[in-house]
Scaffold this motif. Structure first.
Motif, PDB file in Angstrom:
ATOM      1  N   THR A   1      45.927  77.148  24.429  1.00  0.00           N
ATOM      2  CA  THR A   1      47.243  76.590  24.114  1.00  0.00           C
ATOM      3  C   THR A   1      47.899  76.003  25.370  1.00  0.00           C
TER       4      THR A   1
ATOM      5  N   GLN B   1      44.217  76.643  17.783  1.00  0.00           N
ATOM      6  CA  GLN B   1      44.251  78.086  18.004  1.00  0.00           C
ATOM      7  C   GLN B   1      43.329  78.799  17.012  1.00  0.00           C
ATOM      8  N   LEU B   2      43.388  78.403  15.747  1.00  0.00           N
ATOM      9  CA  LEU B   2      42.534  79.024  14.737  1.00  0.00           C
ATOM     10  C   LEU B   2      41.067  78.750  15.032  1.00  0.00           C
TER      11      LEU B   2
ATOM     12  N   GLU C   1      48.235  74.861  15.951  1.00  0.00           N
ATOM     13  CA  GLU C   1      47.753  75.943  15.078  1.00  0.00           C
ATOM     14  C   GLU C   1      46.284  75.749  14.723  1.00  0.00           C
TER      15      GLU C   1
ATOM     16  N   ARG D   1      51.249  71.757  13.997  1.00  0.00           N
ATOM     17  CA  ARG D   1      50.082  71.896  13.119  1.00  0.00           C
ATOM     18  C   ARG D   1      48.790  71.692  13.903  1.00  0.00           C
TER      19      ARG D   1
END
Length: 330
Positions: free
Chosen positions: A46, A68-69, A65, A62
């Protein structure tokens, strides 16, 4: 060592790493990789996005995210397979791709997961923890199936059935996605000053890549906008749902995509129509407009696509016999 990602803005989240001296940054990154400390490595990824990503601190939530996922999923795989993150074997990256494909993931989805894993390694190189770049030569098979076939647009009848069952908010949101072709994030970010039903124009200020554009309204959307403004516009009656009140500058009461999806799915369920996501509405707009104007460039501009190829691959297509009238006199 465990670094728990801070829940502030992207710049604030990156400071846990950027405030470190270079030697300490490297030491912590090496330690996190050696211990496969997933929260710390996701936090490092991040921070890299905020500092070195194409959009830096303006990277959309978005996108953050998704990365990160994807980084977390690769790290879970690496942990299960006992991979050495700092000195990966030359087959490790391709092995991960094979694992995803064997699990039934589509090539397009695998490509996104690989992008996140590659970003993790860029973050490790940025921190000085390794020189490894295992995904540089990794290959993901191309998906030859058109996006319109995999995820088709809603039909005219489906939208008509849903609009009949939808409440005022859901109905207006459907018009914005299926007629104006707005992304759901663009629609939810609209303010009242962005809508000009008299001139039949929408000012999109929060487009993908932070690009603004002007979008034309259909006649039906202009009428829906007048009706919606009369009910919930500035000076109208309050209508509150959660944190947002539509008697403010915000057009929608929905504070998040998840909330919007919840309400829109109720309308689809009442109509007996399978909800295929908000993008299926954009694809309806693209397909219908292309068959009317027969110009991919104009359709791409309407949808806010930077490349006509994006429109051609997944958002609009001409009928197989589209040229029959043009060829009639040959």
């Amino acid at each position: 060592m465990t670094l728990v990602p801070f829940g502030g803005d992207l710049l604030a989240q990156s400071r846990a790493w950027t405030n470190l001296h270079d030697d300490e940054l490297r030491r912590r990154a090496v330690q996190a990789a050696g211990e496969k400390d997933i929260p710390a490595l996701v936090s490092l990824t991040t921070a890299y996005l905020a500092q070195q990503g194409a959009s830096g601190v303006l990277t959309s939530p978005r996108t953050v995210e998704a990365y990160q996922l994807g980084a977390r999923q690769f790290l879970e795989y690496a942990t299960a397979q006992a991979l050495n993150l700092l000195r990966p074997h030359r087959h490790d990256a391709q092995g991960y791709i094979g694992h995803l494909l064997a699990a039934g993931r589509k090539p397009a989805g695998v490509q996104l997961k690989v992008a996140a894993a590659a970003c993790l390694y860029r973050a490790l190189r940025w921190a000085g923890a390794t020189d490894a770049d295992p995904f540089r030569d990794a290959k993901v098979p191309k998906d030859r199936t058109s996006g319109l076939v995999k995820r088709p647009p809603y039909t005219e009848d489906e939208l008509a059935d849903v609009i009949e069952k939808a409440d005022v908010h859901a109905k207006f949101l459907l018009f914005l996605t299926a007629h104006a072709g707005l992304r759901i994030s663009e629609a939810l970010a609209l303010e009242w000053t962005d809508l000009d039903e008299a001139a039949r124009r929408i000012h999109v200020r929060s487009g993908k890549g932070r690009k603004e554009r002007i979008v034309a309204m259909s006649s039906s959307l202009a009428r829906a906008t007048r009706h919606y403004r009369a009910l919930y516009g500035l000076g109208g009656p309050d209508h509150t749902d959660g944190k947002r009140t539509t008697a403010s500058s915000a057009v929608f009461r929905y504070a998040s995509v998840m909330t919007a999806r919840y309400h829109i799915e109720k309308a689809f369920g009442a109509a007996g129509v399978h909800f295929r996501g908000f993008h299926a509405g954009r694809k309806y707009a693209g397909t219908r407009l292309l068959r009317q104007v027969k110009d991919f460039g104009r359709v791409a501009a309407h949808l806010g696509h930077e490349s006509v190829d994006t429109t051609r691959r997944g958002y609009a297509s001409l009928a197989a016999d589209d040229l029959k009238d043009d060829l009639a006199g040959w």
